[in-house]
Design a protein around this motif. Structure first.
Motif, short mmCIF file in Angstrom:
data_model
loop_
_atom_site.label_atom_id
_atom_site.label_comp_id
_atom_site.label_asym_id
_atom_site.label_seq_id
_atom_site.Cartn_x
_atom_site.Cartn_y
_atom_site.Cartn_z
N HIS A 116 86.67 64.99 20.01
CA HIS A 116 86.82 65.66 21.45
C HIS A 116 87.72 64.88 22.12
CE1 HIS A 116 83.23 63.47 21.77
NE2 HIS A 116 83.50 63.59 23.31
N HIS A 168 88.16 61.21 20.21
CA HIS A 168 87.11 60.47 19.51
C HIS A 168 85.92 61.46 18.88
CE1 HIS A 168 86.14 60.89 23.81
NE2 HIS A 168 84.80 60.88 23.41
N ASP A 202 87.18 63.51 26.27
CA ASP A 202 86.40 63.72 27.39
C ASP A 202 87.02 64.33 28.65
OD1 ASP A 202 84.29 62.31 26.07
OD2 ASP A 202 84.67 60.61 26.99
FE LIG Z 1 83.03 61.62 24.59
#
Ligand SMILES: [Fe+2]
Ligand SMILES: O=C(O)CCC(=O)C(=O)O
Length: 375
Positions: A251, A307, A253
Motif C-alpha cells: 500500500h 511498501h 500511506d
Molecule cells: Fe504504511
C-alpha cells in the motif's frame, strides 16, 4: 472453524499451517518469504538512502553553513523523489526518548491478550482508536498477519489519554513525549521538502493547515488548524508460513509523511526500480515515508512509496508508525499552484479533501480494484 480474533492467539496456538484467510493470492506469493532470509539473500547494492539532517536543527553553539543546508535539501529532495523513503539521521530525538517509547509499546503488547482486549476498538461502530486486528477489507476476504494499537497522538489537547494503555504506567508520558518530538521533526522535514521545490520553507505546512472552507480571514469563528499525528503500533507475531502471508499488504500511506521506528526485526519492504527492497536496521535513525498527501501537493515531484510488511518464523516484529496528516475535512489537497502555473506542468491530481481521498482508496480496496492515487 472460527478463527481467533487476534493473530497473536493464532500464533501462540502453535498451528503449523496458517488458515486460508491469511494465504495470499498466487501472483503475490512469488516474492514473499521469511524476512530474515530475504535480507540475508539480498545481493542488491541499492539501499534506502540515509540522510543526516542535523544542519537544520537549531544548535546554539555551532550554526550550520548555507552550503551544509543546501546539501541536506538536495539529499532529501532526491530521496523523496527517487525512493519516497529515507532513513533520517541527526533528527534530534534523543535515544532515551525513542527507547522509552519502544519500552512502553512493548510493555503493552506483553500483557495477556485478555488485558489488551480492555482497549479493543470497534471499527464497525466508528471507534477506530484502540487495540485491533485487520479484518478483511477487500473483496477476497483476506486478512493480514498482525495486531495493532491505534490512537491519535497530536495535537495533545485532542488526544484522548483515557483510551491509551494504563499499563505499563509509563505509556502515556513516554508516548506523549515522543509525539512532541515527532511534531517538531515533521515541521523541519516539511521545510526542507519545501526548499527542495524552490518554495519558501513554510509552504507545505501552511498548505496542509489552510482551511479552504473558512469564511473571511479574521472571522472569530475561523478555526486554528493543525496537522494530526496518529500512532499505530504494529505487532507482527511469529508466522509458521511466512512465504504465504503478509503482515501488511502492499500500500501507499495516505498521510503527508509517516515516521517509523521498529524493534530491529526486519520486515519492511519498499518498492524501488521494479523490485522489493528490504529495509535494513540503520542504528539511531527514523524511517520516513512520503505519503499520498505530499505526492499530491508536490504534483508528483515527491513519490508516495509503495511498501509492505513481511513476517518471519523466528521473532515478533514491532513497529511504531506515526502518520502526519492534514485535518480530514477542511484542507483541500491539490497540487501547489506555484508548481502548476506553467502549461508544461499541468496538475496531475484532482483537488479533494483528505477524507474524500481516504474514502476513495477504501472503496477501491473493497472492490479489489487497483489502488491508484487519482481516478
Ligand atoms: Fe504504511
Ligand atoms: O511495519 C512497518 O514497518 C510498516 C507498517 C505500515 O506500512 C503501516 O502501518 O502503514
Amino acid at each position: 472453524m472460527e478463527l481467533p480474533a487476534r493473530v497473536e492467539a493464532l500464533s501462540l496456538s502453535g498451528v503449523s499451517a496458517i488458515p486460508a484467510e491469511y494465504v495470499r493470492p498466487a501472483d503475490e506469493r512469488d516474492e514473499l518469504g521469511d524476512a530474515f532470509d530475504l535480507l540475508d539473500n539480498d545481493q542488491q547494492e541499492e539501499r534506502i538512502p540515509v540522510v543526516d539532517i542535523s544542519p537544520f536543527l537549531m544548535t546554539c553553539c555551532l550554526p550550520s553553513s548555507n552550503k551544509e543546508k543546501e546539501e541536506v535539501v538536495e539529499a532529501v529532495r532526491r530521496a523523496a523523489s527517487e525512493w519516497g523513503v529515507m532513513h533520517i539521521a541527526g533528527h534530534g530525538i534523543p535515544d532515551e526518548v525513542m527507547d522509552r517509547l519502544r519500552a512502553a509499546g512493548t510493555g503493552f503488547f506483553a500483557l495477556p491478550i485478555e488485558a489488551k482486549e480492555a482497549y479493543a476498538n470497534d471499527p464497525g461502530s466508528g471507534q477506530l482508536q484502540g487495540y485491533g486486528s485487520r479484518l478483511a477489507t477487500n473483496a477476497s476476504g483476506q486478512r493480514e498477519w498482525e495486531d495493532y494499537l491505534f490512537h491519535l497522538l497530536q495535537p495533545d489537547h485532542l488526544a484522548d489519554h483515557k483510551l491509551w494503555p494504563a499499563h505499563p504506567p509509563d505509556y502515556v508520558d513516554a508516548t506523549r513525549q515522543f509525539g512532541r518530538h515527532v511534531r517538531d521533526l515533521a515541521s523541519t522535514l516539511l521545510s526542507i521538502l519545501s526548499l527542495g521545490m524552490d518554495l519558501p520553507p513554510s509552504k507545505l505546512e501552511d498548505e496542509l493547515t489552510t482551511n479552504h472552507n473558512k469564511k473571511v480571514k479574521g472571522d472569530p469563528e475561523e478555526e486554528e488548524l493543525n496537522m494530526l499525528l496518529q500512532m499505530k503500533i504494529n505487532y507482527y507475531p511469529v508466522c509458521p508460513q511466512p512465504e504465504l502471508a503478509v503482515g501488511v499488504e502492499a500500500h501507499t500511506d495516505v498521510s503527508a509523511l509517516s515516521f517509523i521506528l521498529h524493534n530491529g526485526v526486519p520486515g519492511l519492504q519498499v518498492r524501488h526500480a521494479d523490485r522489493w527492497v528490504t529495509a535494513r536496521s540503520e542504528s539511531g535513525t527514523i524511517i520516513v515515508h512520503v505519503g499520498d498527501a505530499l505526492e499530491i501537493l508536490s504534483n508528483g515531484r515527491y513519490t508516495s512509496v509503495l511498501h509492505r510488511g513481511l513476517v518471519n518464523r523466528e521473532a515478533v516484529r514491532v513497529s511504531w508508525v506515526v502518520f502526519c496528516e492534514p485535518p480530514p475535512d477542511a484542507v483541500i489537497l491539490r497540487p501547489l499552484p506555484e508548481l502548476v502555473s506553467h502549461p508544461d506542468h499541468p496538475p496531475r491530481f484532482t483537488p479533494r479533501t483528505f477524507k474524500e481521498h481516504l474514502d476513495i482508496k477504501l472503496f477501491k480496496k473493497k472492490k479489489k480494484q487497483q489502488v491508484i492515487i487519482d481516478c
